[in-house]
Structures are given as structure tokens and as C-alpha cells.
Design an enzyme around this catalytic site. Sequence first.
Site, PDB file in Angstrom:
ATOM      1  CE1 TYR A  16      -4.011  -2.332   5.257  1.00  0.00           C
ATOM      2  CE2 TYR A  16      -3.324  -0.040   5.261  1.00  0.00           C
ATOM      3  CZ  TYR A  16      -3.699  -1.170   4.559  1.00  0.00           C
ATOM      4  OH  TYR A  16      -3.748  -1.139   3.195  1.00  0.00           O
TER       5      TYR A  16
ATOM      6  CB  SER B 150      -0.855  -0.007   1.266  1.00  0.00           C
ATOM      7  OG  SER B 150      -1.413   1.261   1.489  1.00  0.00           O
TER       8      SER B 150
ATOM      9  CE  LYS C 257      -1.581  -4.165   3.217  1.00  0.00           C
ATOM     10  NZ  LYS C 257      -2.032  -5.442   2.644  1.00  0.00           N
TER      11      LYS C 257
ATOM     12  CG  ASN D  20      -6.257   6.646  -2.276  1.00  0.00           C
ATOM     13  OD1 ASN D  20      -5.034   6.788  -2.272  1.00  0.00           O
ATOM     14  ND2 ASN D  20      -7.000   6.985  -1.241  1.00  0.00           N
TER      15      ASN D  20
HETATM   16  N1  UFG Z   1     -12.165  11.706   3.118  1.00  0.00           N
HETATM   17  C1  UFG Z   1     -13.149  12.618   3.487  1.00  0.00           C
HETATM   18  N2  UFG Z   1     -14.321  12.123   3.965  1.00  0.00           N
HETATM   19  C2  UFG Z   1     -14.576  10.782   4.089  1.00  0.00           C
HETATM   20  C3  UFG Z   1     -13.563   9.869   3.707  1.00  0.00           C
HETATM   21  C4  UFG Z   1     -12.375  10.375   3.237  1.00  0.00           C
HETATM   22  O1  UFG Z   1     -12.971  13.821   3.394  1.00  0.00           O
HETATM   23  O2  UFG Z   1     -15.669  10.423   4.542  1.00  0.00           O
HETATM   24  C5  UFG Z   1     -10.899  12.219   2.570  1.00  0.00           C
HETATM   25  C6  UFG Z   1      -9.682  11.861   3.401  1.00  0.00           C
HETATM   26  O3  UFG Z   1      -9.477  12.812   4.423  1.00  0.00           O
HETATM   27  C7  UFG Z   1      -8.583  11.834   2.334  1.00  0.00           C
HETATM   28  C8  UFG Z   1      -9.311  11.349   1.084  1.00  0.00           C
HETATM   29  O4  UFG Z   1     -10.696  11.596   1.320  1.00  0.00           O
HETATM   30  O5  UFG Z   1      -8.121  13.137   2.094  1.00  0.00           O
HETATM   31  C9  UFG Z   1      -9.114   9.865   0.813  1.00  0.00           C
HETATM   32  O6  UFG Z   1      -9.455   9.131   1.977  1.00  0.00           O
HETATM   33  P1  UFG Z   1      -9.669   7.546   1.946  1.00  0.00           P
HETATM   34  O7  UFG Z   1     -10.067   7.127   3.335  1.00  0.00           O
HETATM   35  O8  UFG Z   1     -10.561   7.177   0.836  1.00  0.00           O
HETATM   36  O9  UFG Z   1      -8.230   6.984   1.576  1.00  0.00           O
HETATM   37  P2  UFG Z   1      -6.822   7.166   2.330  1.00  0.00           P
HETATM   38  O10 UFG Z   1      -5.922   7.850   1.380  1.00  0.00           O
HETATM   39  O11 UFG Z   1      -6.938   7.744   3.670  1.00  0.00           O
HETATM   40  O12 UFG Z   1      -6.439   5.652   2.596  1.00  0.00           O
HETATM   41  C10 UFG Z   1      -6.325   4.752   1.536  1.00  0.00           C
HETATM   42  C11 UFG Z   1      -6.656   3.347   2.017  1.00  0.00           C
HETATM   43  C12 UFG Z   1      -5.640   2.854   3.005  1.00  0.00           C
HETATM   44  C13 UFG Z   1      -4.279   3.002   2.460  1.00  0.00           C
HETATM   45  C14 UFG Z   1      -4.045   4.402   1.980  1.00  0.00           C
HETATM   46  C15 UFG Z   1      -2.731   4.477   1.254  1.00  0.00           C
HETATM   47  O13 UFG Z   1      -7.931   3.328   2.637  1.00  0.00           O
HETATM   48  O14 UFG Z   1      -5.886   1.489   3.267  1.00  0.00           O
HETATM   49  O15 UFG Z   1      -5.041   4.796   1.049  1.00  0.00           O
HETATM   50  O16 UFG Z   1      -2.418   5.769   0.913  1.00  0.00           O
HETATM   51  F1  UFG Z   1      -3.386   2.688   3.415  1.00  0.00           F
END
Ligand code: UFG
Length: 341
Positions: A148, A124, A152, A178
Site C-alpha cells: 500500500y 499518505s 503511494k 490520520n
Molecule cells: N490503534 C490501537 N488500536 C486499534 C487501532 C489503532 O491502539 O484498534 C493505534 C495504533 O497502534 C496507532 C494509532 O492507534 O498508534 C493510529 O492507528 P490507525 O490504524 O488509526 O492509523 P495509522 O497511523 O496506523 O495508519 C493511518 C492510515 C494508513 C496510513 C497511515 C499514515 O490507516 O492508511 O495512517 O500515517 F498509511
Amino acid sequence: MSILITGGAGYIGSHTAIKLLEAGYDIVIIDDFSNSHPIVLDRIREITGKDFTFYEFNLCNAQKIEQVFAKESIEAVIHFAGFKAVGESVKQPITYYQNNLIAVLNVLHAMHQFHVNRIIFSSSATVYGYDNPVPFTEEMPISATNPYGYSKVFTEIMLADIAKASPDFCAVSLRYFNPVGAHASGKIGESPVGTPNNLMPYISQVAAGKLDHLAIFGNDYDTIDGTGVRDYIHVVDLARGHLNALNYTLQHTGNIAINLGTGQGYSVLEMVHAFEKANHVTIPYTIQPRRAGDIATGYADPTKAKQLLHWEATHTLEEMCASAWHWQKNNPNGYSENHTN
Ligand code: UFG
């Protein structure tokens, strides 16, 4: 000879299973349905018109893994199985380390015993941690901030050590950015249990009226519009990346990590507007405080995937949004409404 896909009923695993079957590979899937559903297997068969062997058990059971290796003729392993919720991993570290690390160790041990030398591992972009500048390149130092992420990092380290000790071994750790979107058929997609943690399934459920509005976590980041920037990649592109990685392992030895991303970052607000435009829907949102553990900006340098795997993402942001909505509309409750037991 078959390719073993652990976690093959999951979101990325099921899309990859389809790609492999379409490419003519025989596959064996192991899944315990801890975050998926048996109906996925029927849908893989429906989409491809092909059959495969399936085993239902948790990979912490080393004996059962050995039985599979003894029975099937396994050529390579694609290891998806694992828990993946960052927040949950902080609350349940033992569960995460046990499930993610014991499982991969058992798989690696069985591979060693049965002289199977090729593995593709679901890593990841989370391994880039907080301190690296974008775009992230594979040579940057890796770290983690939660169990988590450490699962990895530790697995990548194990694979590097095994490759050093075994000249015939080939490991490819694919660092996903993502993953979003769904198969064009609308029959398989992401089916989160409960309220989604991730942006795209959350947006889809707001569009469907299942959730009232999107909470945007912070609009004061140093980004184009203050909201977090990520590298969203269509799950079908990601699945194709595994096919290319599999071909790579058949021709190489050693250990390598490769980014699977588009190289293009989009902000949360850009994602909201792209989804609205692609699907002619409205996504109400509010601005909330930052979410703990989030970085401002993360996107890939995808050069290595292009050079070594001859792979690059081809699906547009519009296609990602349209396919996510197609899946949501066809399956308002994910796989669960088809659940009869
Ligand atoms: N976000 C919101 N509201 C929400 C959900 C997310 O504003 O309800 C924002 C987050 O703050 C972030 C973006 O949308 O800026 C993406 O968030 P995600 O939760 O979709 O994804 P992440 O980048 O946080 O995490 C993902 C995976 C993880 C992995 C990571 C690697 O979920 O498992 O990418 O970069 F580790």
C-alpha cells in the site's frame, strides 16, 4: 468544465465532492463502490442540493476512462480511488499494485491524451516510513514498508517524472495524516467494511456497543503515556485542503508534495479520553502488544500547506470526536443498513 473525482463515493472523496459543489464547481465522479455505497451519491446531492455526473466502473478499465474524457470536458483530476488497508496489502500485493498503480496509470494516460494537465493525488504520511524524525517535512526521504505504502511512493515518483517531461503539467500529492470525523450533517462518514482497522472507527463502535472494548496496541513506546502518537485531522478540513490544492494547480505548474495535518500529535489514550469527554461515553480498553509496522510517533509540519495552499486545519479534537460519534449514532451500520441489493 468539470473536475473529475475518482473514488468520489469514498470517505475523503465524498467530503471533497461536497466542498467542490458548494464552491460552485461542476464535478464528475467515477467509483466502483468497492469500498463505498451508492447511497453516498444521494447524500451528496441531499447535502448540497446539487447534481453531478456519475460513472460506475473500475479504473483498471482504460477504455472506459477514455470514454469519460471524450464525453466530459475535464479541467482537472482529483484521484482518490485506491485500496487502503495496510495489512491487506501485505497479504494481497498483486491486487494492491494492480488496483492502485494500473488505475493511476490509466488516468494519467487519458489525461495526457486529452491534454488535461492538473492532478491532485491522495498520498499518505505513510511515505515517511520508519526513520524520519518528527515533525515530518516534505523534503524528507520517502520510503515504504508495505505494498500500500509503495503504491503511494511509486505514484508520487511517476507524477514527478511526468511533470519533468511536460512543462504544462501540475501535480499536487497531498500527504494525509490520520483523517477522522464526519460531515456535520451526520449523513456521510467513514463506513469500514467488517471490523475497523483504524483507531477512530474502532472507538466509535466500542462506544456504540458493537465492539466490546478497544485493544490498545502497545503502551511502551517512547511517548507521553507510552501509546502511539498520531496527527488526527478532521475530514472536513482535509476536504477543504483539496479545494485549495485545486486552486493551486490552476495557477502553477510542476510537481509538489504537501502535508495535510494539524501539526499536533495525540496519543491513543488521549484520543480515548477526548472521545469520552466530548460524547459522555465510556470506552473500555485493554493493553495489547504493539501492532507490527506501527511507528511510535507521527505528525506533520504543516508549514508548506499554509504557505502554498493558504490552508490550515481549523477543527478541534473535540469536534473530530463529536462528529465521529454523531455519524456513528445516526448510521449504526454505516451505509450497509440502507443497502437493498
Ligand atoms: N490503534 C490501537 N488500536 C486499534 C487501532 C489503532 O491502539 O484498534 C493505534 C495504533 O497502534 C496507532 C494509532 O492507534 O498508534 C493510529 O492507528 P490507525 O490504524 O488509526 O492509523 P495509522 O497511523 O496506523 O495508519 C493511518 C492510515 C494508513 C496510513 C497511515 C499514515 O490507516 O492508511 O495512517 O500515517 F498509511
